[in-house]
Scaffold this motif. Sequence first.
Motif, mmCIF file in Angstrom:
data_model
loop_
_atom_site.group_PDB
_atom_site.id
_atom_site.type_symbol
_atom_site.label_atom_id
_atom_site.label_comp_id
_atom_site.label_asym_id
_atom_site.label_seq_id
_atom_site.Cartn_x
_atom_site.Cartn_y
_atom_site.Cartn_z
ATOM 1 N N ALA A 18 0.826 -1.212 0.000
ATOM 2 C CA ALA A 18 0.000 0.000 0.000
ATOM 3 C C ALA A 18 0.858 1.259 0.000
ATOM 4 O O ALA A 18 0.548 2.226 -0.711
ATOM 5 N N PHE A 19 1.932 1.260 0.773
ATOM 6 C CA PHE A 19 2.816 2.426 0.802
ATOM 7 C C PHE A 19 3.460 2.665 -0.573
ATOM 8 O O PHE A 19 3.591 3.810 -1.012
ATOM 9 N N ILE A 20 3.833 1.584 -1.225
ATOM 10 C CA ILE A 20 4.486 1.722 -2.541
ATOM 11 C C ILE A 20 3.487 2.147 -3.606
ATOM 12 O O ILE A 20 3.726 3.092 -4.368
ATOM 13 N N TYR A 21 2.341 1.466 -3.661
ATOM 14 C CA TYR A 21 1.361 1.761 -4.711
ATOM 15 C C TYR A 21 0.736 3.147 -4.544
ATOM 16 O O TYR A 21 0.252 3.729 -5.521
ATOM 17 N N SER A 22 0.738 3.679 -3.322
ATOM 18 C CA SER A 22 0.190 5.019 -3.093
ATOM 19 C C SER A 22 1.236 6.110 -3.293
ATOM 20 O O SER A 22 0.950 7.296 -3.119
ATOM 21 N N THR A 120 -8.429 -2.748 4.335
ATOM 22 C CA THR A 120 -8.957 -1.752 3.407
ATOM 23 C C THR A 120 -7.869 -0.804 2.891
ATOM 24 O O THR A 120 -8.080 -0.103 1.902
ATOM 25 N N HIS A 121 -6.707 -0.792 3.541
ATOM 26 C CA HIS A 121 -5.607 0.036 3.043
ATOM 27 C C HIS A 121 -5.132 -0.443 1.674
ATOM 28 O O HIS A 121 -4.457 0.302 0.961
ATOM 29 N N LYS A 122 -5.481 -1.655 1.344
ATOM 30 C CA LYS A 122 -5.115 -2.201 0.026
ATOM 31 C C LYS A 122 -5.668 -1.332 -1.099
ATOM 32 O O LYS A 122 -5.098 -1.273 -2.199
ATOM 33 N N VAL A 123 -6.783 -0.649 -0.832
ATOM 34 C CA VAL A 123 -7.385 0.255 -1.818
ATOM 35 C C VAL A 123 -7.370 1.695 -1.290
ATOM 36 O O VAL A 123 -8.225 2.507 -1.636
ATOM 37 N N ASN A 124 -6.358 1.999 -0.447
ATOM 38 C CA ASN A 124 -6.174 3.350 0.110
ATOM 39 C C ASN A 124 -7.441 3.863 0.788
ATOM 40 O O ASN A 124 -7.866 5.006 0.575
ATOM 41 N N SER A 125 -8.027 3.019 1.612
ATOM 42 C CA SER A 125 -9.265 3.372 2.286
ATOM 43 C C SER A 125 -9.218 2.856 3.723
ATOM 44 O O SER A 125 -8.271 2.194 4.142
ATOM 45 N N GLY A 126 -10.270 3.173 4.475
ATOM 46 C CA GLY A 126 -10.357 2.714 5.855
ATOM 47 C C GLY A 126 -9.547 3.580 6.803
ATOM 48 O O GLY A 126 -8.905 4.555 6.406
#
Length: 274
Positions: A18-22, A120-126
């Motif tokens: 998540a940190f990388i993809y965001s 939910t951080h997988k989709v930058n949410s939650g």
Amino acid sequence: MKVGFIGTGSMGSLLLDAFIYSDALHPEHLFVSNRSTSKLLQLSQRHEGINVCQSNIETVRKSQIIFICVKPLQFKAVIQEIQDHIQPEQLLVSITSPVQLYHLENNLCCKVAKVIPSVTHKVNSGSSLVMYGSRLTDEDRLLLHHLLSHIGKPVEINELQARIFSDFSSCGPAFISFFLTKWMDAAVEMTGVDREQLTFLTSEMILGTGRLLTQGDLSPLQLQEVVAVPGGITAQALAQLNHSLDGTFHNLITTTHNKYVEDLQKLDQTLGHL
């Protein structure tokens, strides 16, 4: 900023991804170590340029912030390994719920914090639940808050309330998915409806419901009142659910809290004698 990860299991790798993809972090600024070399190989193949370390000590020495993403009973071994190598200016972040800030501060000289993430951080949410140790400066808090803001909404909480809040923010997606699965199983069994189409409709419904609750100025109770016309189908079904589920959620909370207390007692025994 150089960030280390000790433990790259399901939640550790999810956070790292998540940190990388965001674009919060670049692979070349990440240092990772794990007991399983196969998991490290997978990470290096997925993220070109990531730094695979040969030991947890190497990860600590090369990082400013270190996330520890291991199971509760693995903490003693990790702390024993790194405690003579970590420096007071470094920030160590535990993502393991039963591990308390006092466990970390009593055994490490560095700054410490605790974060309870969500799938939910997988989709930058939650939301991520954040608890700060006593040694952090305002700058440290802002740094961690800014980093977590790339993958969701960080919320500072009192550590004494971590269990009940994480029931919703962290365990919640699994609980909601369980409810939906049982509901869809019954629908398929009773009506023969196409499961794939039903899953699509259900997923869109959940997405829209979340938006109504976060952007539509509606509370959960208000949303029920909007949908459930008095005397209608929804109202009657809600009455049935209210009767059938009586006591269920009290039992759910009791179960999660009992497991939490069990793990905490084990940690008090092990981390109190390093």
